[in-house]
Design a protein around this motif. Structure first.
Motif, PDB file in Angstrom:
ATOM      1  N   SER A   1      -1.611  -4.094  -6.900  1.00 34.89           N
ATOM      2  CA  SER A   1      -2.438  -4.450  -5.743  1.00 34.89           C
ATOM      3  C   SER A   1      -1.607  -5.019  -4.588  1.00 34.89           C
ATOM      4  O   SER A   1      -2.029  -4.958  -3.428  1.00 34.89           O
ATOM      5  N   ASP A   2      -0.418  -5.534  -4.875  1.00 29.72           N
ATOM      6  CA  ASP A   2       0.460  -5.985  -3.788  1.00 29.72           C
ATOM      7  C   ASP A   2       0.889  -4.799  -2.926  1.00 29.72           C
ATOM      8  O   ASP A   2       0.970  -4.916  -1.706  1.00 29.72           O
ATOM      9  N   PHE A   3       1.135  -3.670  -3.544  1.00 30.19           N
ATOM     10  CA  PHE A   3       1.485  -2.467  -2.789  1.00 30.19           C
ATOM     11  C   PHE A   3       0.299  -1.959  -1.981  1.00 30.19           C
ATOM     12  O   PHE A   3       0.454  -1.543  -0.838  1.00 30.19           O
ATOM     13  N   VAL A   4      -0.877  -2.013  -2.566  1.00 35.39           N
ATOM     14  CA  VAL A   4      -2.092  -1.598  -1.847  1.00 35.39           C
ATOM     15  C   VAL A   4      -2.295  -2.475  -0.620  1.00 35.39           C
ATOM     16  O   VAL A   4      -2.541  -1.980   0.483  1.00 35.39           O
ATOM     17  N   MET A   5      -2.143  -3.775  -0.795  1.00 39.40           N
ATOM     18  CA  MET A   5      -2.347  -4.692   0.322  1.00 39.40           C
ATOM     19  C   MET A   5      -1.249  -4.554   1.378  1.00 39.40           C
ATOM     20  O   MET A   5      -1.524  -4.618   2.574  1.00 39.40           O
ATOM     21  N   ALA A   6      -0.025  -4.339   0.958  1.00 38.61           N
ATOM     22  CA  ALA A   6       1.070  -4.144   1.916  1.00 38.61           C
ATOM     23  C   ALA A   6       0.793  -2.921   2.792  1.00 38.61           C
ATOM     24  O   ALA A   6       0.988  -2.957   4.014  1.00 38.61           O
ATOM     25  N   GLU A   7       0.305  -1.861   2.188  1.00 40.18           N
ATOM     26  CA  GLU A   7      -0.029  -0.653   2.944  1.00 40.18           C
ATOM     27  C   GLU A   7      -1.161  -0.926   3.940  1.00 40.18           C
ATOM     28  O   GLU A   7      -1.115  -0.497   5.084  1.00 40.18           O
ATOM     29  N   LYS A   8      -2.161  -1.667   3.508  1.00 31.84           N
ATOM     30  CA  LYS A   8      -3.279  -2.016   4.399  1.00 31.84           C
ATOM     31  C   LYS A   8      -2.798  -2.884   5.559  1.00 31.84           C
ATOM     32  O   LYS A   8      -3.237  -2.717   6.698  1.00 31.84           O
ATOM     33  N   VAL A   9      -1.903  -3.804   5.283  1.00 29.01           N
ATOM     34  CA  VAL A   9      -1.371  -4.678   6.336  1.00 29.01           C
ATOM     35  C   VAL A   9      -0.580  -3.849   7.363  1.00 29.01           C
ATOM     36  O   VAL A   9      -0.700  -4.073   8.563  1.00 29.01           O
ATOM     37  N   ASP A  10       0.183  -2.880   6.891  1.00 32.51           N
ATOM     38  CA  ASP A  10       0.932  -2.017   7.809  1.00 32.51           C
ATOM     39  C   ASP A  10       0.008  -1.320   8.806  1.00 32.51           C
ATOM     40  O   ASP A  10       0.379  -1.117   9.954  1.00 32.51           O
ATOM     41  N   LYS A  11      -1.182  -1.005   8.388  1.00 29.50           N
ATOM     42  CA  LYS A  11      -2.143  -0.319   9.259  1.00 29.50           C
ATOM     43  C   LYS A  11      -2.801  -1.258  10.276  1.00 29.50           C
ATOM     44  O   LYS A  11      -3.426  -0.801  11.224  1.00 29.50           O
ATOM     45  N   LEU A  12      -2.673  -2.565  10.084  1.00 27.80           N
ATOM     46  CA  LEU A  12      -3.270  -3.549  10.999  1.00 27.80           C
ATOM     47  C   LEU A  12      -2.457  -3.802  12.242  1.00 27.80           C
ATOM     48  O   LEU A  12      -2.979  -4.303  13.226  1.00 27.80           O
ATOM     49  N   LYS A  13      -1.172  -3.512  12.200  1.00 25.43           N
ATOM     50  CA  LYS A  13      -0.282  -3.905  13.304  1.00 25.43           C
ATOM     51  C   LYS A  13      -0.872  -3.527  14.648  1.00 25.43           C
ATOM     52  O   LYS A  13      -1.311  -2.427  14.870  1.00 25.43           O
ATOM     53  N   ILE A  14      -0.838  -4.461  15.566  1.00 22.06           N
ATOM     54  CA  ILE A  14      -1.426  -4.278  16.897  1.00 22.06           C
ATOM     55  C   ILE A  14      -0.485  -3.457  17.746  1.00 22.06           C
ATOM     56  O   ILE A  14       0.691  -3.696  17.787  1.00 22.06           O
TER      57      ILE A  14
END
Length: 97
Positions: free
Chosen positions: A84-97
């Motif tokens: 789930s750390d990898f899943v969350m890291a990927e989701k965070v990458d998509k948030l970048k403004i």
């Protein structure tokens, strides 16, 4: 959700090339620094990460500085990196403004 071995983590990191594997407090963790033009943008990003983390009930260490946000993922209960750390890291990458 079980802790991944170093070999598994390194293999999965190929899908997230901008994240780094660190060894801290006797365990592996995923870490990435996001850079921004100013404090306001860094703060907005931090708040988005916080909202995402609450939604998924999985929380990183977040260090906010002027123009910079350092995100670190690992599972406290498992004592290292989990899927789930990898899943969350990927989701965070998509948030970048």
């Amino acid at each position: 959700m079980s802790k991944l071995e170093k070999k598994q983590i390194v293999s999965k990191l190929s899908t997230l090339p901008s994240w780094q594997l660190i060894f801290e407090d006797s365990m592996y963790k995923l870490q990435k620094v996001f850079n921004f033009d100013d404090f306001e943008k860094a703060l907005k990003f931090t708040n988005k990460v916080g909202t995402l983390s609450e939604k998924h009930d999985h929380h990183p260490r977040i260090v906010l500085e002027w123009g910079r946000v350092n995100i670190t993922w690992w599972s406290h209960s498992e004592g290292g990196v989990v899927d789930s750390d990898f899943v969350m890291a990927e989701k965070v990458d998509k948030l970048k403004i």
